[in-house]
Design a protein around this motif. Structure first.
Motif, short mmCIF file in Angstrom:
data_model
loop_
_atom_site.label_atom_id
_atom_site.label_comp_id
_atom_site.label_asym_id
_atom_site.label_seq_id
_atom_site.Cartn_x
_atom_site.Cartn_y
_atom_site.Cartn_z
N TYR A 205 18.30 4.52 3.80
CA TYR A 205 17.08 5.14 4.29
C TYR A 205 17.20 6.63 4.05
CZ TYR A 205 13.40 6.78 7.37
OH TYR A 205 12.28 7.40 7.87
N MET A 210 22.23 3.01 6.02
CA MET A 210 21.82 2.21 7.17
C MET A 210 20.84 1.13 6.68
SD MET A 210 19.13 4.76 9.09
CE MET A 210 17.90 3.58 9.60
N GLU A 211 20.82 0.05 7.43
CA GLU A 211 20.00 -1.07 7.01
C GLU A 211 18.52 -0.80 7.30
OE1 GLU A 211 21.09 -4.75 8.87
OE2 GLU A 211 19.71 -5.94 7.64
N VAL A 212 17.68 -1.23 6.37
CA VAL A 212 16.24 -1.15 6.57
C VAL A 212 15.67 -2.57 6.46
CG1 VAL A 212 16.00 1.22 5.77
CG2 VAL A 212 15.88 -0.64 4.12
N PRO A 213 14.55 -2.82 7.15
CA PRO A 213 14.06 -4.20 7.23
C PRO A 213 13.27 -4.64 6.00
CG PRO A 213 12.70 -2.79 8.58
CD PRO A 213 13.79 -1.92 8.05
N VAL A 214 13.96 -4.75 4.86
CA VAL A 214 13.27 -5.25 3.67
C VAL A 214 13.75 -6.64 3.29
CG1 VAL A 214 12.81 -2.94 2.78
CG2 VAL A 214 14.92 -4.13 2.11
N MET B 1 10.11 1.84 5.51
CA MET B 1 9.58 2.08 6.85
C MET B 1 8.60 3.21 6.81
SD MET B 1 12.67 1.45 9.46
CE MET B 1 14.03 2.24 8.65
N THR B 374 5.75 -7.91 -0.23
CA THR B 374 7.00 -8.06 0.52
C THR B 374 8.16 -8.32 -0.43
OG1 THR B 374 5.84 -8.90 2.46
CG2 THR B 374 8.18 -9.38 2.31
N ASN B 377 9.11 -5.16 -2.02
CA ASN B 377 9.87 -4.31 -1.09
C ASN B 377 11.30 -4.80 -0.96
OD1 ASN B 377 7.66 -2.74 -0.56
ND2 ASN B 377 7.09 -3.83 1.30
N GLN B 378 11.48 -6.11 -1.09
CA GLN B 378 12.82 -6.67 -0.99
C GLN B 378 13.62 -6.48 -2.26
OE1 GLN B 378 12.11 -10.75 0.13
NE2 GLN B 378 11.61 -10.24 2.24
#
Lengths: 572, 616
Positions: A205, A210-214, B1, B374, B377-378
């Motif tokens: 990020y 750090m982990e991001v919610p992808v 984000m 999605t 994004n992944q």
């Protein structure tokens, strides 16, 4: 003692200073009762993985029926500790006399270890004692209340273990058979043996490791109560399993279409929210996109966290507020009555805010008892690592409370309301309830790596109020899903009893109504989940009533008369 | 984000005038020269040289056409044209490169990679080859391999293009320190100029590092505040960095850009977006309308206009704008599937105006596009996302995605060249056939047919070439076409009959050869084939009679005995069948087919020992 005295002195001085300015319409003071609710074992705040960032449920309930709210809070853990067996997933603080809280976790038998995330409380077995469901990473736990604040882990025999990365949970009797069912949302699919690492898109990020919610998420769960103290997982059958594996967060049951059947809202991070309309046959239809609450008004996906509902326009329809990740607006949705919602954030002056922190817990509550629900929000960034970025939102952020002026406009008054007088924290869940039974709604907030904050509402005015504790008989004992409409001379308000919501938390199940200048409720109409309708006429305000289905008011506890005397603003 | 709030338009756009290139193409002296030379060589009997000359002409013509197609974005057809060109100049690596690039741009990634591999094998120290393969690997989502190739490209040829490609790959992999080091090296080598800082800023911005982009744009501004697009880029980066919080700063930059370049549609569009978010609808409409006027092909502007009309309760205008945005979006993945918003907003309008079923359809498209977003994004590979799009039926319709104005001259040029190309392929076929290279001739005639299906003599040529190359399946149609018009041509009749039989169409063979029955005895090989076809089509007794006559005339022909054996088997005459098959084996003990049929016959008669002995 010295420390406490010093604390009291500082609080008084600060209160005086505030008084020198114009006092906010709503005011809180944080209490530091002895012994203090202890934090979970201190862990690093430099959290790198989502599983470390997301937990934060808190709840208020009366575990032993003594009339005083107790606090239960999830405990933080870590990857290493989880691998070694985990930590006790929750801590239970019993409220003793004089607002003292005692950690009775061990005596209560709440000893299951793991990694707690959220808490949903309700009487699933209809024995009159509220039970506790804890979501977590790896497994969830259902504790049956044995009475006297003693609990037994009945997860295995009830078949409610769940698993995966469970976060939100909420109880409701979705099929109206008199037994409470349970919905559980799940977040990012996480394998501790295969965590993301530097070099992966999911582990960066803005240059921070750090982990991001992808990554892909997990399906959601619906546990149908068979009525024999066992549950059957039926999410797929019911159409609420989230086959595309969106990243489930806060969940909420609410009858948004006023047909007497509980519907379900699921906040999804980085994805469209779900609004499941109950079809009355054990299944649901997902209507989020059509209803207008799935995305932002201009059609973008948001980092949705949690939601709450209230009769925001006094029109008998539940509107909704939704919290989101940073730089994204707090959104207020007005229920149009035709299955759709209209984003009223701009009119409510919520969208214009220049400061949009990372928001988690949220709740409507009438803090000043004027009859109009205000909004309380808990904030804080996901990890302290973010603080190294010059332009990003900080880890510790102030709390916010938005005062409703009764015209659909909200004003943020968190600082003036005393919420940020103490040390800043990074917050997650929040639970609301009348902790000191004075008729004002208080708040208890989850702080990451610190003891929970207990904010007593010391708002003083002459507004009347009432609390209603509903007990089902044909309906589920917790009366979850019961809808109460209170009519006074000047207003009509509605609310429902809920068993979990906001961000992974559960509030005091007693319904609270601020009544403004009205000292009498002309009518208190109750629609019980069983279908029974009852109407109580000319009920006096300023009391806590216990109302049993089919029996009317069975107990009354008078509240102190409302007063605008600010000298009463003295912490206990 | 961060950044989910904003749609950031492309920071820069390059548009070439197809007219310019087509005008160049219409100036054909070089193509004409190639063609004239080929004709001249053919006329003078210099067959080999003529072949080379025709191939040169064709490959150049195809290459030119492919270039035009590439410029208007029709990469798939360009790839086909370049494949054809490359087959005519197989050793031309520059053509191979063009072909690989076109396949990449058409998202035929595995083919593109194969071609790039071939190029690298041929030129292992060619930086461009590694750069191209790196770009293909990027699309395949194989980031580590991409970086490896781009590092090699930089090592071999440290150009700015290679450097930026590598930096972009580093940033995509979230390896910002490596990108920063590379940028420092580039600055050291090129000098500290506004242009290089701007390019570095763009690379950061597109890769999702707005804060770093801002710093670079500021450095560029310090050196030259008049660079086109610089203020816009800085403003856009502010929006990406802090969203609405930076509206004032971003807005100021967009205004500065417009002070210098009043017709910058991107700045107008972003100012419109900002005003829209601030609910300053009059300003928003003014800016967005101006943006739409300056660039009526940008779908994002129409999405914003649609949103404006939704917010100001003008559903009819909203519907028009949103439908236009959808129509202009030829690639749904454009700008992170921005078109999903148009479908969503349109769905809301349709719901509000009572068209529920249409609303549901639009919402479903929006939902499906969100699923693809999605996946993007992944970091899923482009190929996987494309597969999912196909499953969701989100592929583009057949309608041409290209602007009519740009398409017309391209199509006109191809139409103008088509007859000459067809003729050249045809002549190549003739020349190849003259050298008995019937397979090549067949391919050339096939190409000629693709360019001009009604070319005189095509059926004749292709039919003869395919038949001569024993490519019977490909021979059938042209032979049949020719025979329809020339039923008395016995050569074609025989060729067609043989081709039909060889491709399993015994009935067709019989029908074709039947008019020749009286003359078949003079063509024993054909009569044999005809008899075999009769047997297979149920006229077995006629076939037997014919085969018997042939056998009488040529008793030592093994295949006649074998075919008779099979024929008798077909009609159930086991005695005669056994006799014929034994005769075939006496003449040729190595005839495995006869041995198999005989063994099978004996087994069916229960004569296992005899069958076993036959099989040995």
């Amino acid at each position: 003692m010295m420390k406490r005295a010093l604390t009291l002195l500082l609080t008084l001085l600060f209160a005086t200073a505030v008084g020198a300015q114009q006092r906010a319409a709503i005011h809180f003071h944080e209490i530091h009762p002895q012994p203090s609710p202890s934090a979970a074992p201190p862990l690093t705040l430099d959290k790198k993985y989502l599983v470390e960032m997301m937990g934060g449920g808190i709840a208020l309930f009366d575990c032993d029926g003594d009339g005083k709210l107790d606090i239960v809070v999830v405990n933080d853990s870590s990857i290493d500790r989880y691998r070694a067996g985990g930590d006790p997933m929750i801590t239970l603080y019993h409220q003793d006399a004089d607002l003292k809280f005692t950690d009775i976790t061990q005596q209560a038998g709440l000893s299951t270890r793991g990694w707690g995330m959220g808490i949903a409380i309700a009487d699933f077995d209809n024995d009159g004692l509220p039970d506790i469901y804890v979501t977590g990473y790896g497994h969830n736990v259902l504790y049956r209340n044995l009475g006297g604040c003693r609990f037994k882990d009945v997860t295995a025999e009830t078949h409610t273990a769940g698993g995966g990365f469970s976060v939100g949970a909420a109880w409701a009797d979705y099929d109206r058979d008199g037994h409470l069912d349970l919905f559980v949302s799940r977040y990012v699919h996480t394998d501790l043996e295969h965590l993301p690492h530097p070099g992966m898109a999911a582990f960066n990020y803005q240059g921070i490791a750090m982990e991001v919610p992808v990554s892909a998420g997990e399906t959601d769960l619906l546990f149908h109560n068979r009525g024999d103290n066992t549950f059957e997982e039926v999410a797929q059958k019911a159409g609420v399993d989230n086959p595309d594996k969106k990243l489930g967060m806060g969940v909420l049951w609410a009858d948004y279409d006023n047909d007497g059947w509980p519907d379900l809202f699921v906040a999804n991070d980085m994805g469209p929210n779900f609004l499941y309309r109950n079809k009355h046959d054990g299944t649901f239809e997902e209507t989020g996109m059509l209803s207008g609450i799935a995305l932002s008004p201009d059609g973008r996906t948001m980092g949705n966290m949690a939601a709450d509902v209230a009769d925001i326009h006094h029109n008998g329809r539940l509107g909704m507020v939704v919290t989101r990740y940073g730089y994204q607006p707090l959104t207020l949705y007005a229920n149009q009555g035709d299955g759709s919602f209209k984003d009223e954030s701009w009119q409510a002056r919520l969208a214009q805010l220049s400061y949009q922190p990372v928001r988690w817990g949220v709740g409507f509550a009438d803090f000043d008892n004027d009859g109009w629900p205000d909004i309380f929000v808990t904030n804080g960034n996901v990890t302290a690592l973010i603080d190294t970025l010059p332009n990003d939102l900080k880890y510790r952020e102030p709390l916010q409370v938005f005062h409703n002026n009764g015209q659909g406009v909200y004003t943020e008054i968190g600082d003036r309301a005393g919420l940020n007088d103490g040390q800043m924290q990074s917050r997650r869940g929040v639970a609301f309830g009348d902790i000191d039974n004075d008729g004002n709604i208080d708040a208890v907030v989850y702080n990451v790596g610190a003891p929970p904050s207990i904010f007593l509402n010391d708002t003083h005015n002459s507004n009347h109020r009432v609390l209603l504790r509903l007990v089902g008989s044909r309906s589920n004992r917790s009366a979850i899903g019961a809808r109460v409409t209170v009519t006074t001379a000047s207003m009509k308000q509605m609310d429902e009893v809920r068993g979990g919501g906001s961000y992974l938390s559960t509030s005091d199940p007693r319904l609270h109504f601020g009544l403004g200048a009205d000292a009498v409720m002309k009518s208190v109409e109750i629609q019980w989940p069983s279908g029974l309708r009852e109407n109580l006429a000319n009920v006096a305000a300023d009391a806590i009533y216990t109302i049993v289905e089919g029996q009317g008011i069975t107990a009354t506890l008078k509240l102190p008369a409302p007063t605008a005397d600010s000298k009463k603003d003295t912490p206990r | 984000m961060r950044g989910v709030l904003l749609a950031l338009s492309v920071l820069s756009a390059n548009l070439y005038s197809v007219a310019q290139s087509v005008a160049h193409n219409q100036d054909q002296p070089s193509l004409q020269q190639f063609f004239d030379r080929a004709q001249s060589l053919q006329a003078s009997g210099e067959r080999e040289q003529a072949i080379i000359a025709y191939r040169l002409f064709l490959s150049n013509a195809l290459e030119r056409m492919a270039g035009n197609r590439q410029r208007i974005g029709d990469h798939a057809l360009a790839a086909q044209q370049l494949a054809a060109a490359s087959s005519l100049r197989p050793d031309d690596l520059s053509l191979l490169r063009l072909w690989a690039t076109a396949e990449r741009d058409a998202d035929h990634l595995e083919i593109a990679k194969e071609l790039a591999d071939k190029w690298i094998t041929a030129q292992s120290r060619n930086a461009d080859a590694y750069a191209l393969r790196g770009s293909i690997l990027a699309k395949l989502g194989q980031t580590d391999d991409e970086i490896r190739d781009l590092e090699r490209a930089v090592e071999l040829d440290p150009t700015l293009d290679n450097g930026f490609a590598l930096a972009k790959a580093y940033l995509h992999k979230k390896d910002e320190p490596s990108a920063a080091r590379l940028f420092a090296e580039m600055l050291a080598s090129t000098g500290d100029t506004a242009a290089i800082h701007m390019d570095i800023g763009r690379t950061y911005g597109v890769a999702g590092y707005p804060d770093q982009a801002i710093e670079e744009f500021k450095k560029a501004l310090a050196k030259d505040g008049t660079l086109p697009g610089l203020h816009y880029s800085l403003g856009a980066s502010y929006l990406l960095s802090m969203g609405e919080i930076d509206f004032p700063q971003a807005s100021a930059e967009f205004h500065r850009e417009l002070d210098l370049h009043p017709d910058d549609f991107l700045s107008h569009a972003q100012l419109g977006y900002i005003a829209l978010n601030r609910h300053e609808y009059a300003t928003a409409e003014q800016e967005l309308s101006r943006a739409a006027e300056l660039n009526p092909h940008d779908p994002d502007t129409f999405v914003s206009l649609g949103q404006l009309y939704v917010d100001t309760s003008r559903p009819a205008d909203a519907e028009t704008a949103l439908r236009k945005a959808i129509a202009l979006t030829t690639d749904p993945s454009r700008n992170h599937y921005q078109v999903q918003r148009a479908h969503y907003l349109l769905g809301r309008i349709l719901m509000q105006t009572g068209r529920t079923e249409q609303a549901k359809a639009e919402m479903q498209i929006s939902t499906d596009l969100l699923k693809l977003s999605t996946l993007e994004n992944q970091g899923r590979p482009a190929a996987e996302i494309a597969d999912r799009a196909r499953v969701l039926h989100l592929q583009q319709p057949d309608a041409s995605p290209f602007d009519a104005p740009n398409m017309e001259p391209v199509a006109a040029f191809e139409k103008q060249l088509a007859p000459v190309i067809a003729e050249s392929y045809n002549n190549l076929g003739v020349l190849a056939a003259q050298g008995d290279n019937f397979t090549a001739a067949m391919d050339y005639f096939t190409h000629a047919a693709q360019w001009r299906p009604d070319l005189d003599g095509l059926d004749y040529n292709l039919g003869r070439a395919a038949y001569s190359a024993k490519a019977y399946a490909r021979a059938v149609q042209p032979l049949g076409n020719y025979l329809l018009k020339h039923p008395g041509d016995l050569w074609f009749r025989v060729a067609l009959g043989v081709s039909l039989y060889s491709t399993g169409d015994a009935a067709g063979a019989v029908a074709t050869l039947r008019p020749m029955e009286p003359s078949l005895p003079s063509l024993p090989a054909i009569e044999y084939l005809y008899a075999a076809a009769e047997v297979e089509t149920g006229a077995a007794m006629d076939g037997i009679a014919r085969l018997t006559r042939l056998e009488a005339a040529q008793p030592k022909k093994t295949e006649l005995h074998r075919m008779l054996g099979k024929a008798y088997l077909r009609v159930g005459d086991m005695v005669h069948a056994e006799a014929e098959l034994r005769s075939a084996l006496r003449l040729d003990p190595g005839d495995t087919e006869s041995r198999h049929w005989l063994s099978d016959l004996l087994l069916k008669q229960g004569k296992q020992p005899a069958a076993a002995a036959t099989s040995e």
